[in-house]
Each structure stands twice: as structure tokens, then as C-alpha cells.
Design a protein around this motif. Structure first.
Motif, PDB file in Angstrom:
ATOM      1  N   ARG A 219       0.827  -1.214   0.000  1.00 30.27           N
ATOM      2  CA  ARG A 219       0.000   0.000   0.000  1.00 30.27           C
ATOM      3  C   ARG A 219       0.864   1.269   0.000  1.00 30.27           C
ATOM      4  N   PHE A 220       2.157   1.092   0.223  1.00 28.35           N
ATOM      5  CA  PHE A 220       3.058   2.247   0.250  1.00 28.35           C
ATOM      6  C   PHE A 220       3.773   2.441  -1.092  1.00 28.35           C
ATOM      7  N   VAL A 221       3.419   1.643  -2.088  1.00 28.28           N
ATOM      8  CA  VAL A 221       4.004   1.807  -3.433  1.00 28.28           C
ATOM      9  C   VAL A 221       2.869   1.932  -4.443  1.00 28.28           C
ATOM     10  N   THR A 222       3.210   2.220  -5.683  1.00 23.49           N
ATOM     11  CA  THR A 222       2.193   2.406  -6.717  1.00 23.49           C
ATOM     12  C   THR A 222       1.428   1.102  -6.956  1.00 23.49           C
ATOM     13  N   PRO A 223       0.100   1.173  -6.978  1.00 24.84           N
ATOM     14  CA  PRO A 223      -0.656  -0.063  -7.245  1.00 24.84           C
ATOM     15  C   PRO A 223      -0.183  -0.697  -8.552  1.00 24.84           C
TER      16      PRO A 223
ATOM     17  N   ASP B 249       4.600   6.709   6.771  1.00 31.50           N
ATOM     18  CA  ASP B 249       3.957   5.387   6.775  1.00 31.50           C
ATOM     19  C   ASP B 249       3.078   5.244   8.020  1.00 31.50           C
ATOM     20  N   GLN B 250       3.629   5.681   9.140  1.00 31.39           N
ATOM     21  CA  GLN B 250       2.908   5.565  10.408  1.00 31.39           C
ATOM     22  C   GLN B 250       1.597   6.368  10.324  1.00 31.39           C
ATOM     23  N   ALA B 251       1.693   7.567   9.766  1.00 27.26           N
ATOM     24  CA  ALA B 251       0.499   8.426   9.667  1.00 27.26           C
ATOM     25  C   ALA B 251      -0.524   7.791   8.716  1.00 27.26           C
TER      26      ALA B 251
ATOM     27  N   GLU C 187      -6.345   3.219   8.232  1.00 29.11           N
ATOM     28  CA  GLU C 187      -6.627   1.970   8.938  1.00 29.11           C
ATOM     29  C   GLU C 187      -6.178   0.751   8.128  1.00 29.11           C
ATOM     30  N   LEU C 188      -4.885   0.765   7.773  1.00 34.65           N
ATOM     31  CA  LEU C 188      -4.356  -0.315   6.923  1.00 34.65           C
ATOM     32  C   LEU C 188      -4.357  -1.653   7.660  1.00 34.65           C
ATOM     33  N   GLY C 189      -4.297  -1.608   8.968  1.00 35.49           N
ATOM     34  CA  GLY C 189      -4.413  -2.834   9.766  1.00 35.49           C
ATOM     35  C   GLY C 189      -5.413  -2.553  10.874  1.00 35.49           C
ATOM     36  N   ALA C 190      -6.382  -3.411  11.039  1.00 30.14           N
ATOM     37  CA  ALA C 190      -7.362  -3.190  12.118  1.00 30.14           C
ATOM     38  C   ALA C 190      -6.648  -3.401  13.454  1.00 30.14           C
ATOM     39  N   PRO C 191      -6.897  -2.545  14.456  1.00 27.53           N
ATOM     40  CA  PRO C 191      -6.158  -2.676  15.717  1.00 27.53           C
ATOM     41  C   PRO C 191      -6.461  -3.962  16.475  1.00 27.53           C
TER      42      PRO C 191
END
Ligand SMILES: Cc1ncc(COP(=O)(O)O)c(C=O)c1O
Length: 384
Positions: free
Chosen positions: A108-112, A256-258, A264-268
Motif C-alpha cells: 500500500r506504500f508503493v504504486t498499485p 507510513d505511520q500516519a 486503517e491499513l491494519g485493524a487494531p
């Protein structure tokens, strides 16, 4: 016959008991020795078992509670500091189900749709997961220097030039067992930085090293690597609890953290509660048990060398620097070797599952009691 010198309680674990347990390792290919998946036959640390029993007694079986999650983040931060001299704020350590979930998040941090570089041979599911989520794989075979597998940084450089944005960096490496030295990590970092690339550092095997070799977390190298890396690790290999589904994702880059929080890339609460409880105890109280297991694994590594020399001298093997996996070179392309070995009673991973061009290899898990290891190699020798 190579002597097993069975003196350790792990030696006394019987094959019939292992078969009766409901493990994937021993049940996927019934009637064979389960030497294919990266699991051990040694259970887990007593402290972990106690904590699990206690959690069940207290009915701690709901979705992951914030205090339990926070406790593990702090424990992991302490572990990273003590073991690798890597200071990470606990808030940067997130709980996910497993390392592949972390890889999915990293994309999710790179181009799809952008290609991902996977050095090979590789941990098999990476090669199939990435295309399945729309990221073509560029396989980059490693090179061998004096028997030791290492990265081909020129080829990684070319792969970035051809449009890849993310490098899957497995250290210690599955299946070859190579532990990357600082200068090797630095060479990789230089290439990644030159291209403004990103790295997914899979460090799941980091606690399983031999001969006092240090583990250097890739993100801990310098500011550049901290900024371009997403790290994942887990207790699932070292403490043998993969079925508990709890891994840790470490975000050392502020953006990335923000983004992770905002989108909500990972549900807590996605990691399993029992898994998080087990991981906390493993990192905190399971260190002595791990040391003992590493001593046993080092004996198995030496025993495997003797067994191969005696029963299967045509197989070449460079003993691994970490992991309990042996990457065995059969000398010539033998695409049906794993099938033949399975028919002889040993289930292994075929080399071709680890990347293109590895038809002459098989991967063997030797984290098993010595008598079973001896039986496996005798069978392999006969099948050859
Ligand atoms: C290199 C590597 N990464 C990731 C995994 C997946 O582990 P888990 O599903 O426990 O997170 C494995 C399992 O063998 C592995 O060897």
C-alpha cells in the motif's frame, strides 16, 4: 551409521506422538516425515504454554484488548533494543496476523500494480501472493560465493531501473539461511536509495541464528533505511507458534505511520488475542528456552552434515548461518525429486516452488528429533 547421541529430551519425541498431534506439518502428507514446512517438532517454551493456559482459564478470548496490545508493543521494543540495539518507539509496533499480512500492507506504500523484487530462492508464498494482489514479481536470483548464497545487488539495481518500487528483503534468508552482514545491507541500501525504492524487511527468522552471528535489522542501519523500510517480524518461527496468528509490523517512517493510522491499513484488533499474549511471554520470558533450542538445532545441523556425507554424498549443502532449513543441492535438475522423496517417506519442499531455475534443489526442515532426522536422510539416500 552416523551416531545420533540422543541425550536431549527433544530426541525422545516419538514420531507416532508427532503424527497424532493435529499439525499441518505431519498431516498434510500422511505417512511421511514432515520436513517441508518451517515448523519445529519441539513445541514451545513452557512459559508460553503457562500463559496460554492462564488466559484460557481467565477467559481472555475476546478481540484484542488495547492494554494487551500495548504490553506487547513495549515488550517488542525492549527485545529490539536488547537484542539488536535498535531503538523503536512502542507506538511504531503494530499487531497483525502474520508476516504476509505485513507484506500486503507494504504494497500500500508503493504504486498499485508496480512490480516487486523478490531475490531467489525465496519463501514460496511470496512468489504467489504478490501477483495475486496485482504486483508482478521480478525474481532476482542470488549469487553463490564460496558456497554461500548472497544478493546480486547489480541485478537488484537493474530491477529497480525497470520499474520495481519495492524489494522483499528476507534476512536471515529463507531458504538459504544466509545472515546478511553490515556491508551487504549497506550495499543493498545504496541501491534502494539511488532509486527512491522501498524495502519490506522480513526478519521473522532473526532469533534463529548460529555461531554468535549478529542480526542487524535493516531499518536500523541508518536514517535512509529507517525511512524506506517496513519491517515485519514474529515469534512464530523462533517459538514455534505460527497457528496463533500474531506478528509485528514496525513502521520506522513517519509518513507510513500516519498513513497506516489514517487509512486503517491494519485493524487494531486483527491479531489473535492468544497470539499476542503468547508473543509477549515468548519475547520476555522465553529467551532461555530459545537458547536451549538453538543449541539443539546447532547439533542437528552438524548431524545433518554427517548424515548427508554417509547416506547422500552426491547432495551438496552449505550449512546455514540461521534458520533450521537446509537448502540441498542435488547437483542436476531433478524436477521430480520431491515427489520421489515423498514416495520414499519424506515430505520436502521442491526447489522450483522457491523460484525459477531451482529444479536441482529441495528444502528440508531439520528441526526434528535426531532419530527422525536420521530416518529421513537414510530414506533420501536410498531414493537417490
Ligand atoms: C521468511 C518467512 N516469512 C514469513 C513467513 C510466514 O510466517 P507467519 O505466517 O508465521 O507470519 C515464514 C514462514 O515460514 C517465513 O519463513
Amino acid at each position: 551409521m552416523a551416531e545420533a547421541h540422543c541425550t536431549h529430551p527433544f530426541d525422545l519425541r516419538e514420531r507416532s506422538d508427532l503424527e497424532r498431534r493435529e499439525s499441518r506439518k505431519w498431516s498434510l502428507f500422511p505417512g511421511t516425515i514432515g520436513a517441508w514446512v518451517a515448523e519445529t517438532d519441539f513445541g514451545t517454551a513452557p512459559a508460553v504454554k503457562e500463559a496460554l493456559h492462564d488466559a484460557i482459564d481467565r477467559e481472555v478470548l475476546g478481540y484484542l484488548a488495547p492494554p494487551i496490545a500495548r504490553e506487547l508493543s513495549q515488550t517488542v521494543a525492549d527485545w529490539l533494543q536488547d537484542q539488536y540495539d535498535w531503538r523503536v518507539e512502542p507506538q511504531r509496533i503494530h499487531h497483525i496476523t502474520d508476516v504476509l499480512a505485513g507484506l500486503r500492507i507494504a504494497t500500500r506504500f508503493v504504486t498499485p500494480g508496480s512490480p516487486v523484487i523478490v531475490p531467489t530462492p525465496a519463501y514460496m508464498p511470496v512468489l504467489t501472493l504478490l501477483p495475486a494482489i496485482g504486483h508482478p514479481v521480478i525474481e532476482v536470483p542470488g549469487t553463490i560465493d564460496d558456497g554461500r548464497w548472497q544478493h546480486d545487488t547489480d541485478a537488484i539495481d537493474r530491477a529497480f531501473s525497470s520499474g520495481a518500487e519495492l524489494l522483499f528483503l528476507c534476512n536471515p534468508q529463507n531458504p538459504t539461511g544466509t545472515v546478511l552482514a553490515r556491508h551487504e545491507l549497506e550495499n543493498i541500501a545504496t541501491v534502494v536509495d539511488k532509486h527512491g525504492g522501498r524495502v519490506f524487511a522480513d526478519e521473522i527468522h532473526a532469533p534463529l541464528r548460529f555461531d554468535g552471528r549478529p542480526h542487524i535489522p535493516y531499518a536500523a542501519l541508518n536514517d535512509a533505511t529507517a525511512n524506506h523500510t517496513i519491517t515485519a517480524t514474529s515469534t512464530s518461527k523462533a517459538w514455534n507458534v505460527p497457528g496463533l496468528k500474531a506478528a509485528q509490523l514496525i513502521l520506522s517512517n513517519d509518513a507510513d505511520q500516519a498513513k497506516y493510522r489514517r487509512e486503517e491499513l491494519g485493524a487494531p484488533f486483527e491479531a489473535s488475542t492468544l497470539g499476542v499474549i503468547a508473543a509477549n511471554v515468548a519475547y520476555r520470558d522465553g529467551r532461555e528456552w530459545l537458547e536451549e533450542k538453538l543449541t539443539y538445532l546447532a547439533q542437528n545441523r552438524a548431524f545433518l552434515q554427517r548424515l548427508l556425507a554417509e547416506h547422500a554424498p552426491s547432495i551438496r549443502w552449505q550449512p546455514n548461518e540461521a534458520t533450521y532449513l537446509a537448502w540441498l543441492d542435488l547437483g542436476e535438475p531433478t524436477p521430480d525429486a520431491a515427489t520421489a522423496f515423498r514416495e520414499a517417506g519424506v515430505a520436502l519442499t521442491p526447489g522450483r516452488a522457491c523460484g525459477e531455475g531451482y529444479e536441482n534443489f529441495v528444502r528440508l526442515t531439520y528441526a526434528t528429533p535426531k532419530p527422525i532426522l536420521a530416518d529421513a536422510i537414510t530414506r533420501i539416500g536410498r531414493a537417490l
